[in-house]
Design an enzyme around this catalytic site. Structure first.
Site, PDB file in Angstrom:
ATOM      1  N   TYR A 188       0.557  -1.237  -0.255  1.00  0.00           N
ATOM      2  CA  TYR A 188      -0.296  -0.064  -0.230  1.00  0.00           C
ATOM      3  C   TYR A 188       0.735   1.127  -0.171  1.00  0.00           C
ATOM      4  O   TYR A 188       0.544   1.954  -0.494  1.00  0.00           O
ATOM      5  CB  TYR A 188      -0.704   0.238   1.677  1.00  0.00           C
ATOM      6  CG  TYR A 188      -2.292   1.115   0.758  1.00  0.00           C
ATOM      7  CD1 TYR A 188      -3.676   0.002   0.627  1.00  0.00           C
ATOM      8  CD2 TYR A 188      -1.736   2.199   1.533  1.00  0.00           C
ATOM      9  CE1 TYR A 188      -3.985   1.068   0.504  1.00  0.00           C
ATOM     10  CE2 TYR A 188      -3.311   2.737   0.901  1.00  0.00           C
ATOM     11  CZ  TYR A 188      -4.153   2.806   0.902  1.00  0.00           C
ATOM     12  OH  TYR A 188      -5.047   3.369   0.779  1.00  0.00           O
ATOM     13  N   LYS A 256       3.700 -14.108   5.364  1.00  0.00           N
ATOM     14  CA  LYS A 256       4.092 -15.713   4.724  1.00  0.00           C
ATOM     15  C   LYS A 256       5.980 -15.382   5.512  1.00  0.00           C
ATOM     16  O   LYS A 256       6.448 -14.946   4.472  1.00  0.00           O
ATOM     17  CB  LYS A 256       3.843 -14.774   3.471  1.00  0.00           C
ATOM     18  CG  LYS A 256       3.184 -15.178   2.332  1.00  0.00           C
ATOM     19  CD  LYS A 256       2.913 -16.690   2.467  1.00  0.00           C
ATOM     20  CE  LYS A 256       4.302 -16.961   1.367  1.00  0.00           C
ATOM     21  NZ  LYS A 256       4.075 -18.473   0.822  1.00  0.00           N
ATOM     22  N   ASP A 310      -1.164 -18.588   2.963  1.00  0.00           N
ATOM     23  CA  ASP A 310      -1.574 -19.762   1.727  1.00  0.00           C
ATOM     24  C   ASP A 310      -2.777 -20.781   2.890  1.00  0.00           C
ATOM     25  O   ASP A 310      -3.363 -21.644   2.803  1.00  0.00           O
ATOM     26  CB  ASP A 310      -0.414 -20.639   1.071  1.00  0.00           C
ATOM     27  CG  ASP A 310       0.530 -20.278   1.668  1.00  0.00           C
ATOM     28  OD1 ASP A 310       0.903 -19.840   2.241  1.00  0.00           O
ATOM     29  OD2 ASP A 310       1.937 -21.522   1.365  1.00  0.00           O
ATOM     30  N   ASP A 334      -6.331  -7.872   1.145  1.00  0.00           N
ATOM     31  CA  ASP A 334      -6.648  -7.653   0.319  1.00  0.00           C
ATOM     32  C   ASP A 334      -7.258  -8.787  -0.550  1.00  0.00           C
ATOM     33  O   ASP A 334      -8.172  -8.741  -0.949  1.00  0.00           O
ATOM     34  CB  ASP A 334      -5.769  -7.009  -0.366  1.00  0.00           C
ATOM     35  CG  ASP A 334      -6.673  -6.254  -2.145  1.00  0.00           C
ATOM     36  OD1 ASP A 334      -7.530  -6.323  -1.919  1.00  0.00           O
ATOM     37  OD2 ASP A 334      -5.458  -5.873  -2.556  1.00  0.00           O
TER      38      ASP A 334
END
Ligand code: NAP
Length: 450
Positions: A188, A256, A310, A334
């Site tokens: 962002y 992640k 994930d 998002d």
């Protein structure tokens, strides 16, 4: 003198010692937005006012105050002003606001028509598509401007299923998750260098020569992803406070960190730090859950855990009832928010809010859908449910509950707008305004004695 008009009555919401003080007649700034915004706003305002009246019988009411942004700003301020300073100041001063969608230019054209969103390379006197005179130079997103200038650092999206809404999974009722997505950093922040520019070469040379970083190919564009202690901690703090206040069983830090240790992995570590340092008595970690509590969450505690992004996508599909509040970085959030909303069939009725310390703006999550503008056909559900979030934020739970009951009633009676009607066998298609009226009617039935 401001261009917007103060309402004839109403009181300002105050913010002291980290808490909102909400009067019985708060002044709430709003703008309907572009395209279909005015249609959905009209329906939303009627529904919110009706719920407040039914819940509090005149003891509470909202004094709405229209401020300007997008097309209405062009019409009311100097040419080419789409986000007036006065609008920013009003949201800051009055603390809580609600907004419709706004046209956001995205391509490489130079001008945009704010009536029909046509993207133009030059500036004709009137739009070749819709004949509007409201054409303005390409501008940066007003939504982003509002979030950045008011430091609305959390994008909050509650995602749940409403009985009767068509959806692609077998047990949508298991899904009831509130996603807190960091709103100011990660991608962002938009720190990017275009391939082939001198700036990009400079960054490439610095990274490869001085920092001894290996970049696979020299013809790369380069992006930088900042994730900070400050940005992470305030986001996770808000998510944990929400879980405690709403008696939610868990907060999951989604990241992640297996790949990006010093940004995504650090987000996880700093998130756990907030829980340990600021909410020690109210939280337990997953390790503590098994080591000390035999896998059973002690009453009144919030479980703080983490999951790789994930894996979270498959968990949302397979075991969504094991998640209740998510705190995550910008890009993960998002993807997750839209995927989650789609899973319960609610992309068109997904609500959202951008929240900072003492200032919050509630908004429809879809865009302006310009092809339907002024046709009174689109679904106002997203803005109406954002209104529900706003009422909850004000502490007006009774009014919020009435709207949810009204919406559920209208959907279960199969009286819905075109987007739901086309997926529901035997449903009756309503206009946008008629759907608002159906929600109000079902609210009365649902309220019983109200
Ligand atoms: P969009 O306005 O969200 O519309 C895409 C499609 O979603 C519509 O064609 C319609 O699908 C469906 N849809 C949207 N709103 C709906 C509603 N209230 N009820 C039922 N269906 C609805 O996306 P877009 O066409 O990509 O973007 C248009 C403009 O909005 C752009 O300028 C974009 O940048 C801006 N935008 C603003 C915001 C915001 O202000 N927060 C968010 C996203 C996009 P069907 O055609 O299948 O009926």
């Amino acid at each position: 003198m401001t261009k917007y008009k103060l309402p004839t009555s109403g009181t300002k919401i105050e913010y002291k010692d980290g808490k909102l003080r909400v009067p019985n007649d708060p002044i709430i700034p709003f703008f309907p937005g572009d395209g279909t915004g005015p249609d959905i706003w009209r329906a939303t305002r009627i529904v919110i006012d009706a719920a407040v009246e039914k819940a509090y019988k005149g003891k509470r009411n909202i004094s709405w105050m229209e401020v300007f942004a997008g097309l209405t700003a062009l019409k009311n301020y100097d040419k080419d002003t789409v986000l007036p300073q006065e609008t920013l100041d009003a949201f800051r001063e009055y603390r809580i606001g609600i907004k419709g969608p706004l046209t956001t230019p995205a391509g490489s054209f130079k001008f945009v028509c704010l009536d029909c969103a046509a993207e133009l390379m030059d500036r004709p006197a009137t739009c070749p598509k819709c004949r509007s005179e409201w054409i303005t130079p390409r501008f940066r997103s007003v939504n982003v401007g509002l979030r950045q200038k008011l430091d609305l650092y959390a994008c909050v999206r509650p995602v749940r299923w409403f009985t009767g809404v068509p959806c692609p999974v077998k047990s949508p009722e298991k899904f009831n998750i509130v996603i807190f997505r960091e709103n100011t950093e990660d991608i962002y922040a938009g720190i990017e260098f275009q391939q082939g520019t001198p700036e990009c070469k400079k960054v490439y040379d610095f990274l490869t020569s001085e920092m001894k970083v290996k970049i696979p190919f020299p013809d790369s564009g380069i992006g930088i992803k900042p994730i900070s202690i400050t940005g992470t901690k305030r986001l996770v703090r808000m998510a944990i406070k929400y879980a405690i206040a709403h008696k939610k069983p868990s907060v999951t830090l989604v990241h992640k960190g297996n790949i990006q240790k010093f940004t995504e992995g650090a987000f996880r570590d700093w998130g756990y730090e907030v829980a340990a340092q600021e909410f020690r008595d109210q939280t337990v970690t997953e390790t503590e859950l098994w080591d000390k509590h035999e896998g059973k969450l002690p009453a009144g505690k919030v479980l703080v855990k983490d999951r790789i992004a994930d894996q979270t996508f498959q968990q949302f599909l397979l075991r969504p009832d094991e998640y209740s509040v998510i705190a995550t970085t910008n890009l993960n959030g998002d993807y997750l928010s839209d995927a989650a909303a789609a899973q319960v069939g609610g992309l068109g009725i997904a609500p959202g809010a951008n929240i900072g310390d003492g200032v919050a703006i509630f908004e429809a999550t879809h865009g302006t859908a310009p092809k339907y503008a002024n046709k009174d056909v689109v679904n106002p559900g997203s803005l109406i449910l954002s209104g529900v979030m706003m009422l909850e934020h004000l502490g007006w739970q009774e009014a919020a509950d009435l709207i949810v009951k009204g919406l559920e009633g209208a959907i279960q009676a199969k009286t819905v707008t075109y987007d739901l009607e086309r997926q529901m066998a035997g449903a009756k298609k309503l206009k946008c305004s008629e759907f608002g009226a159906a929600i109000v009617r079902n609210m009365t039935d649902a309220a019983g004695a109200a």
